[in-house]
Scaffold this motif. Structure first.
Motif, PDB file in Angstrom:
ATOM      1  N   TYR A  72       0.694  -1.233  -0.008  1.00 58.46           N
ATOM      2  CA  TYR A  72       0.049   0.071   0.046  1.00 58.46           C
ATOM      3  C   TYR A  72       0.748   1.326   0.066  1.00 58.46           C
ATOM      4  N   PRO A  73       1.015   2.007  -1.189  1.00 53.84           N
ATOM      5  CA  PRO A  73       1.935   3.150  -1.131  1.00 53.84           C
ATOM      6  C   PRO A  73       1.582   4.393  -0.949  1.00 53.84           C
ATOM      7  N   VAL A  74       1.747   5.226  -0.552  1.00 60.31           N
ATOM      8  CA  VAL A  74       1.427   6.554  -0.260  1.00 60.31           C
ATOM      9  C   VAL A  74       2.610   7.496  -0.422  1.00 60.31           C
ATOM     10  N   VAL A  75       2.518   8.457  -1.380  1.00 62.22           N
ATOM     11  CA  VAL A  75       3.608   9.438  -1.784  1.00 62.22           C
ATOM     12  C   VAL A  75       3.239  10.735  -0.746  1.00 62.22           C
ATOM     13  N   SER A  76       4.488  11.206  -0.303  1.00 64.73           N
ATOM     14  CA  SER A  76       4.432  12.711   0.671  1.00 64.73           C
ATOM     15  C   SER A  76       4.259  13.744  -0.090  1.00 64.73           C
ATOM     16  N   PRO A  77       3.359  14.776   0.472  1.00 60.08           N
ATOM     17  CA  PRO A  77       2.955  15.977  -0.508  1.00 60.08           C
ATOM     18  C   PRO A  77       4.168  16.429  -1.040  1.00 60.08           C
ATOM     19  N   ASP A  78       5.341  16.502  -0.663  1.00 63.06           N
ATOM     20  CA  ASP A  78       6.415  17.372  -1.433  1.00 63.06           C
ATOM     21  C   ASP A  78       7.222  16.244  -2.473  1.00 63.06           C
ATOM     22  N   ASP A  79       6.751  15.124  -2.514  1.00 60.24           N
ATOM     23  CA  ASP A  79       7.219  14.167  -3.506  1.00 60.24           C
ATOM     24  C   ASP A  79       8.622  13.678  -3.021  1.00 60.24           C
ATOM     25  N   LEU A 411       2.739  -8.811  -8.855  1.00 57.40           N
ATOM     26  CA  LEU A 411       1.502  -9.893  -8.558  1.00 57.40           C
ATOM     27  C   LEU A 411       0.762  -9.391  -7.281  1.00 57.40           C
ATOM     28  N   GLY A 412      -0.529  -9.313  -7.652  1.00 61.57           N
ATOM     29  CA  GLY A 412      -1.404  -8.925  -6.452  1.00 61.57           C
ATOM     30  C   GLY A 412      -1.610  -7.411  -6.234  1.00 61.57           C
ATOM     31  N   ILE A 413      -1.969  -6.837  -7.286  1.00 63.55           N
ATOM     32  CA  ILE A 413      -1.932  -5.268  -7.225  1.00 63.55           C
ATOM     33  C   ILE A 413      -3.394  -4.796  -6.351  1.00 63.55           C
ATOM     34  N   TYR A 414      -2.930  -4.018  -5.216  1.00 64.76           N
ATOM     35  CA  TYR A 414      -4.263  -3.511  -4.565  1.00 64.76           C
ATOM     36  C   TYR A 414      -4.268  -2.144  -4.528  1.00 64.76           C
ATOM     37  N   GLN A 415      -3.225  -1.411  -4.711  1.00 64.30           N
ATOM     38  CA  GLN A 415      -3.178  -0.145  -4.613  1.00 64.30           C
ATOM     39  C   GLN A 415      -2.147   0.558  -5.247  1.00 64.30           C
ATOM     40  N   MET A 416      -2.134   1.675  -5.809  1.00 67.02           N
ATOM     41  CA  MET A 416      -1.182   2.461  -6.478  1.00 67.02           C
ATOM     42  C   MET A 416      -1.077   3.847  -6.124  1.00 67.02           C
ATOM     43  N   ALA A 417       0.100   4.689  -6.320  1.00 61.12           N
ATOM     44  CA  ALA A 417      -0.004   5.910  -6.061  1.00 61.12           C
ATOM     45  C   ALA A 417       0.841   6.679  -7.302  1.00 61.12           C
ATOM     46  N   GLY A 422       2.800  13.769 -10.928  1.00 63.33           N
ATOM     47  CA  GLY A 422       2.500  12.726 -12.049  1.00 63.33           C
ATOM     48  C   GLY A 422       3.553  11.967 -12.983  1.00 63.33           C
ATOM     49  N   ARG A 423       4.956  12.296 -12.452  1.00 67.73           N
ATOM     50  CA  ARG A 423       5.923  11.865 -13.285  1.00 67.73           C
ATOM     51  C   ARG A 423       6.293  10.268 -12.865  1.00 67.73           C
ATOM     52  N   ALA A 424       5.925   9.876 -12.009  1.00 72.94           N
ATOM     53  CA  ALA A 424       6.078   8.542 -11.313  1.00 72.94           C
ATOM     54  C   ALA A 424       4.677   7.909 -10.821  1.00 72.94           C
ATOM     55  N   LEU A 425       4.762   6.733 -10.901  1.00 76.33           N
ATOM     56  CA  LEU A 425       3.716   5.758 -10.511  1.00 76.33           C
ATOM     57  C   LEU A 425       4.336   4.790  -9.804  1.00 76.33           C
ATOM     58  N   HIS A 426       3.786   4.530  -8.465  1.00 69.93           N
ATOM     59  CA  HIS A 426       4.503   3.521  -7.542  1.00 69.93           C
ATOM     60  C   HIS A 426       3.216   2.308  -7.187  1.00 69.93           C
ATOM     61  N   VAL A 427       3.641   1.126  -7.648  1.00 69.60           N
ATOM     62  CA  VAL A 427       2.570   0.398  -7.742  1.00 69.60           C
ATOM     63  C   VAL A 427       2.678  -0.833  -6.354  1.00 69.60           C
ATOM     64  N   GLY A 428       1.837  -1.431  -5.543  1.00 63.97           N
ATOM     65  CA  GLY A 428       2.179  -2.240  -4.637  1.00 63.97           C
ATOM     66  C   GLY A 428       1.643  -3.566  -5.123  1.00 63.97           C
ATOM     67  N   GLY A 429       2.587  -4.369  -5.097  1.00 59.43           N
ATOM     68  CA  GLY A 429       2.473  -5.853  -5.414  1.00 59.43           C
ATOM     69  C   GLY A 429       2.350  -6.795  -4.300  1.00 59.43           C
ATOM     70  N   TYR A 430       1.319  -6.713  -3.533  1.00 55.25           N
ATOM     71  CA  TYR A 430       0.934  -7.482  -2.363  1.00 55.25           C
ATOM     72  C   TYR A 430       1.820  -8.832  -2.312  1.00 55.25           C
ATOM     73  N   ASP A 431       1.254  -9.570  -3.399  1.00 54.46           N
ATOM     74  CA  ASP A 431       1.765 -11.065  -3.424  1.00 54.46           C
ATOM     75  C   ASP A 431       3.132 -11.061  -3.838  1.00 54.46           C
ATOM     76  N   SER A 432       3.570  -9.902  -4.429  1.00 53.59           N
ATOM     77  CA  SER A 432       5.121  -9.925  -4.745  1.00 53.59           C
ATOM     78  C   SER A 432       5.940  -9.385  -3.425  1.00 53.59           C
ATOM     79  N   SER A 433       5.173  -8.975  -2.392  1.00 54.97           N
ATOM     80  CA  SER A 433       5.721  -8.181  -1.281  1.00 54.97           C
ATOM     81  C   SER A 433       6.779  -7.003  -1.935  1.00 54.97           C
TER      82      SER A 433
END
Length: 548
Positions: A72-79, A411-417, A422-433
């Motif tokens: 479950y990724p979350v980006v800080s307001p200042d990136d 593997l197992g994507i449940y959340q992205m941020a 907008g220049r980067a996307l972080h993807v949480g792969g829960y089953d990939s840890s």
């Protein structure tokens, strides 16, 4: 030179021109006539659990401690930082972000007994959904097994520390709050003075006030049938919760197949008028139905203007578009299903099997989907009518999907941020840890702007157009003698390819009109900023005001 030739010359040379002696207009071209839409995703790398245990083809080269179930990724307001919960470790980790979005491990807090290198923080059992405060100094974490909400302090260098917790009566925290059993997700209000926790076992949403120092206190709850809470229909197995960008609405999605929308008081944060929508196969008391798929509603994405809501229907392998009516009610509008699904949508595309996670880019131009079945991402362009068209995809290194770009950790994507830029996307792969990072192309929107040089007070307009969805902000002032009258600031989101006329009004307009009636002929100095996250162009124009 005739008037049409003059208009062409004005557009080419970016100068002021008089049209027929009656209307003078300013026309400025900010970029080539058509710029390529953004959205190409390029893998930067991924970080995952150092202990492994992940299927071949899904593990990351970079490993960190206490990262099992990272997702479950979350980006800080200042990136500057990325925070991520590790469900299986009952931990929260922080990472520093490079200019490309690449992650470097920084700090960890975990439920006691904490793994080596992690600071103990009571209440983090099965930590999952999180929200960061607008000032970036606090994280608020929902922990399912401990039925708790935990505050995590964030230092200036990204180090995490324990800030206290509250829990349901069966949880471990000293302070008890009704409605937190299996706390699953958190949504922060835009101003940061309130946040909301969705708890699936209690079928509830709990409202917390937040002080400037970061302390918090429960202020109320809404639930299907929980004693002490106001009635909140459609909160069965609630999984996601979002507050609209204007702060006027709160929306939830539940695996039971329902979406509930509340009206939110922006001053107090209190919720009212819950209205829920379910699909016809999952009727619920107090809810209206739609034939569009909502079964297994697990993820939400709201446009900044709040008028469109996208729902991940995981059991139906579909994304459903809901629109908000003038009365505030959400109604089914359109859907897109996986190529092998039988959900009744007219449009299909590959890669939506088990779709769980949705992320809109900061400009609302594109929606990215991820899920538990496809082991990959689908990038969808968003049209002026809010419908979606496939742009491309990214697949896991080992996946049944065929995509030109591949990445580990999906593997197992449940959340992205998205990053705030907008220049980067972080993807949480829960089953990939793992957290997989992608660099994203973002291009400035081509813009055009017009404003008549002489306009009537009360009917002042400017016109703006972008080839991609963008923002327009109007400020300014007019001086008459020693008095200054300021423009009421305008902030709008413009749809792509459509010229929009923006009304401009002044504070204390009645007094300004009286001065004009006495013969004053002032010029208003307007500042119009048009653009997107890749950059904006600022136009400055003077408009002579007249009474008639």
């Amino acid at each position: 030179m005739n008037s049409s030739a003059a208009a062409r010359r004005t557009s080419l040379l970016v100068v002021l021109a008089l049209l027929g002696g009656l209307l003078a207009a300013l026309t400025v071209a900010g970029a080539p006539a058509r710029a390529a839409r953004p959205g190409v995703l390029t893998p930067v790398g991924c970080v995952g659990d150092v202990d492994g245990g992940v299927p071949v083809g899904h593990a990351c080269a970079a490993g960190v401690e206490a990262a099992s179930g990272l997702g479950y990724p979350v980006v800080s307001p200042d990136d500057r930082f990325l925070f991520a919960s590790a469900f299986k470790e009952s931990a929260v980790l922080s990472f520093t972000r490079s200019a490309s979005g690449a992650l470097t491990y920084r700090s960890c807090v975990a439920d006691p007994p904490a793994p080596a290198g992690c600071t103990p923080a009571e209440g983090l059992g099965e930590a999952w959904g999180m929200a960061v405060s607008p000032d970036g100094r606090d994280l608020y974490v929902a922990a399912a097994a401990d039925h708790a909400l935990v505050r995590i302090r964030v230092a200036a260098n990204g180090t995490l520390s324990n800030g206290g917790c509250v829990s349901a009566p069966t949880g471990p925290c000293a302070t008890k709050v009704n409605g937190l059993r299996y706390a699953y997700n958190v949504a922060m209000a835009p101003a940061g003075d309130d946040f909301y926790v969705a708890a699936s076992e209690d079928r509830a949403v709990v409202h917390f006030d937040r002080s400037a120092s970061g302390s918090f206190a429960a202020r109320g709850c809404w639930a299907v049938d929980l004693a002490g809470c106001a009635a909140g229909p459609g909160l069965d197995s609630v999984a996601d919760v979002k507050v609209s960008a204007d702060g006027r609405h709160l929306v939830t999605a539940g695996y039971g197949g329902s979406v509930t929308s509340f009206t939110r008081n922006r001053r107090t944060g209190s919720l009212s008028a819950p209205r829920c929508l379910t699909d016809t196969l999952s009727p619920a008391p107090g809810c209206t139905t739609t034939p569009l798929p909502l079964d297994g509603a697990s993820g939400l994405a709201l446009t900044r203007d709040g008028r469109a809501v996208y729902v991940a229907s995981s059991y139906d392998d579909a994304v459903t578009l809901l629109r908000r009516t003038s009365a505030g009610t959400l109604v089914g509008a359109w859907c897109l299903q996986d190529s092998l699904a039988t959900s009744g949508c007219a449009r299909t595309t590959g890669g939506l099997e088990g779709v769980q996670a949705l992320a809109l880019d900061p400009d609302d131009d594109q929606l990215v989907t991820g899920g538990s079945g496809s082991a990959g991402l689908v990038v969808l362009d968003r049209g002026a009518d809010d419908t979606l068209t496939r742009r491309g995809c990214v697949t896991a290194t080992v996946s049944p999907l065929t995509c030109p770009t591949k990445s580990d950790g999906l593997l197992g994507i449940y959340q992205m941020a998205f990053s705030r830029s907008g220049r980067a996307l972080h993807v949480g792969g829960y089953d990939s840890s793992a957290i997989a990072t992608f660099r994203r192309t973002v291009q400035r929107a081509a813009t055009r702007f017009r404003a008549a040089r002489a306009q009537k007070i009360g009917k002042l307009r400017v016109s703006a157009r972008c080839d991609a969805r963008c923002d327009v902000a109007v400020t300014g002032k007019v001086r008459v003698g020693r008095k200054t009258f300021r423009v009421k600031k305008v902030d709008l989101v413009l749809p792509p390819g459509r010229t929009t006329r923006v009304r401009v009004t002044f504070r204390n307009a009645a007094a300004l009109k009286r001065l004009l009636a006495r013969g004053a002929r002032p010029r208003a100095a307007l500042v119009v900023k048009v653009g997107n996250s890749a950059g904006a162009k600022t136009y400055r124009v003077k408009v002579r005001l007249r009474r008639r």
